[in-house]
Enzyme design. Structure first.
Site, PDB file in Angstrom:
ATOM      1  N   ASN A  50      -3.970  52.379  -2.676  1.00 46.31           N
ATOM      2  CA  ASN A  50      -4.755  52.505  -1.386  1.00 46.31           C
ATOM      3  C   ASN A  50      -4.842  51.261  -0.350  1.00 46.31           C
ATOM      4  O   ASN A  50      -4.740  50.384  -0.790  1.00 46.31           O
ATOM      5  CB  ASN A  50      -6.086  53.131  -1.481  1.00 46.31           C
ATOM      6  CG  ASN A  50      -7.033  52.230  -2.063  1.00 46.31           C
ATOM      7  OD1 ASN A  50      -6.784  51.561  -3.063  1.00 46.31           O
ATOM      8  ND2 ASN A  50      -8.296  52.300  -1.629  1.00 46.31           N
ATOM      9  N   ILE A  51      -4.374  51.918   0.805  1.00 46.31           N
ATOM     10  CA  ILE A  51      -4.331  50.814   1.944  1.00 46.31           C
ATOM     11  C   ILE A  51      -5.436  51.577   3.096  1.00 46.31           C
ATOM     12  O   ILE A  51      -5.089  52.533   3.740  1.00 46.31           O
ATOM     13  CB  ILE A  51      -2.897  50.675   2.481  1.00 46.31           C
ATOM     14  CG1 ILE A  51      -2.253  50.309   1.246  1.00 46.31           C
ATOM     15  CG2 ILE A  51      -2.765  49.564   3.565  1.00 46.31           C
ATOM     16  CD1 ILE A  51      -0.582  50.194   1.515  1.00 46.31           C
ATOM     17  N   GLU A  52      -6.325  50.910   3.388  1.00 48.73           N
ATOM     18  CA  GLU A  52      -7.198  51.127   4.456  1.00 48.73           C
ATOM     19  C   GLU A  52      -6.916  50.456   5.707  1.00 48.73           C
ATOM     20  O   GLU A  52      -6.418  49.300   5.807  1.00 48.73           O
ATOM     21  CB  GLU A  52      -8.666  50.889   4.050  1.00 48.73           C
ATOM     22  CG  GLU A  52      -9.170  51.820   2.740  1.00 48.73           C
ATOM     23  CD  GLU A  52     -10.655  51.459   2.350  1.00 48.73           C
ATOM     24  OE1 GLU A  52     -11.051  50.408   2.747  1.00 48.73           O
ATOM     25  OE2 GLU A  52     -10.979  52.243   1.488  1.00 48.73           O
ATOM     26  N   CYS A  93      -3.864  57.192   0.641  1.00 44.95           N
ATOM     27  CA  CYS A  93      -4.428  56.928  -0.632  1.00 44.95           C
ATOM     28  C   CYS A  93      -3.231  56.525  -1.596  1.00 44.95           C
ATOM     29  O   CYS A  93      -1.914  56.623  -1.028  1.00 44.95           O
ATOM     30  CB  CYS A  93      -4.807  58.333  -1.347  1.00 44.95           C
ATOM     31  SG  CYS A  93      -6.416  59.031  -0.253  1.00 44.95           S
ATOM     32  N   GLU A 137      -2.023  57.857  -4.161  1.00 51.69           N
ATOM     33  CA  GLU A 137      -1.212  58.896  -4.705  1.00 51.69           C
ATOM     34  C   GLU A 137      -0.053  59.022  -3.369  1.00 51.69           C
ATOM     35  O   GLU A 137       1.066  59.403  -3.978  1.00 51.69           O
ATOM     36  CB  GLU A 137      -1.850  60.186  -4.862  1.00 51.69           C
ATOM     37  CG  GLU A 137      -3.026  59.935  -6.021  1.00 51.69           C
ATOM     38  CD  GLU A 137      -4.348  59.840  -5.418  1.00 51.69           C
ATOM     39  OE1 GLU A 137      -4.384  58.969  -4.637  1.00 51.69           O
ATOM     40  OE2 GLU A 137      -5.315  60.289  -5.540  1.00 51.69           O
ATOM     41  N   CYS A 141      -8.016  63.145  -4.072  1.00 50.43           N
ATOM     42  CA  CYS A 141      -8.797  63.777  -2.959  1.00 50.43           C
ATOM     43  C   CYS A 141      -8.181  65.314  -2.579  1.00 50.43           C
ATOM     44  O   CYS A 141      -6.947  65.395  -2.929  1.00 50.43           O
ATOM     45  CB  CYS A 141      -8.934  62.879  -1.887  1.00 50.43           C
ATOM     46  SG  CYS A 141      -7.284  62.666  -0.765  1.00 50.43           S
ATOM     47  N   CYS A 169      -4.761  64.709  -0.889  1.00 50.37           N
ATOM     48  CA  CYS A 169      -3.503  64.251  -1.799  1.00 50.37           C
ATOM     49  C   CYS A 169      -3.349  65.559  -2.695  1.00 50.37           C
ATOM     50  O   CYS A 169      -2.071  65.866  -3.072  1.00 50.37           O
ATOM     51  CB  CYS A 169      -4.130  63.295  -2.697  1.00 50.37           C
ATOM     52  SG  CYS A 169      -4.149  61.724  -1.785  1.00 50.37           S
TER      53      CYS A 169
HETATM   54 ZN    ZN Z   1      -6.204  61.182  -1.478  1.00 52.39          ZN
END
Ligand code: ZN
Length: 129
Positions: A41-43, A51, A53, A88, A91
């Site tokens: 994941n990259i915010e 996410c 995935e 989530c 995803c």
């Molecule tokens: Zn997700």
């Protein structure tokens, strides 16, 4: 899925950029031809975070892959990996575009591997999986 795959998920999880949530996730996507793509994941400051995935899927799709077998998703706050990390809603819908109802989703909970199918985690989906 084997021990080597799980090690790869932990390794890619270390690359997570998640300074806002401290929730680190790693994913390993296996194609039907045996090829493997990982993601974390990259915010960012905005709402455009992505996410693990979807990172794995986008990497695979951009390389021309279209047949997928399974994905492993392992994540949690900081170093905690005992709580199960399910994909989530975003995803789930995203993945459903590219997989069939028997596509496998593997997670970890308290060191135990849990297995789901796409149909289980996205029942009555918009695209009728
Ligand atoms: Zn997700």
């Amino acid at each position: 899925m084997n021990e080597k795959d799980i090690e790869k998920v932990y390794k890619v999880r270390d690359n997570s950029h998640s300074p806002y949530s401290n929730f680190k996730v790693g994913a390993l996507l296996k194609c039907k031809n045996g090829n493997i793509y990982t993601g974390c994941n990259i915010e960012n400051h905005g709402i455009q975070s992505i996410c693990a995935e979807r990172v794995a899927f986008v990497k695979a799709l951009s390389e021309g892959e279209r047949e997928f077998e399974s994905i492993i998703v392992i994540g949690g706050h900081k170093e905690d990996i005992n709580n199960e990390c399910m994909p989530c809603g975003y995803c789930r819908q995203f993945m459903s575009e590219f997989v069939d109802k028997d596509f496998k989703i593997y997670t970890m909970k308290n060191g135990q591997i849990k297995e789901y199918t796409m149909a289980q985690i996205l029942p009555n989906s918009f695209n009728n999986l």
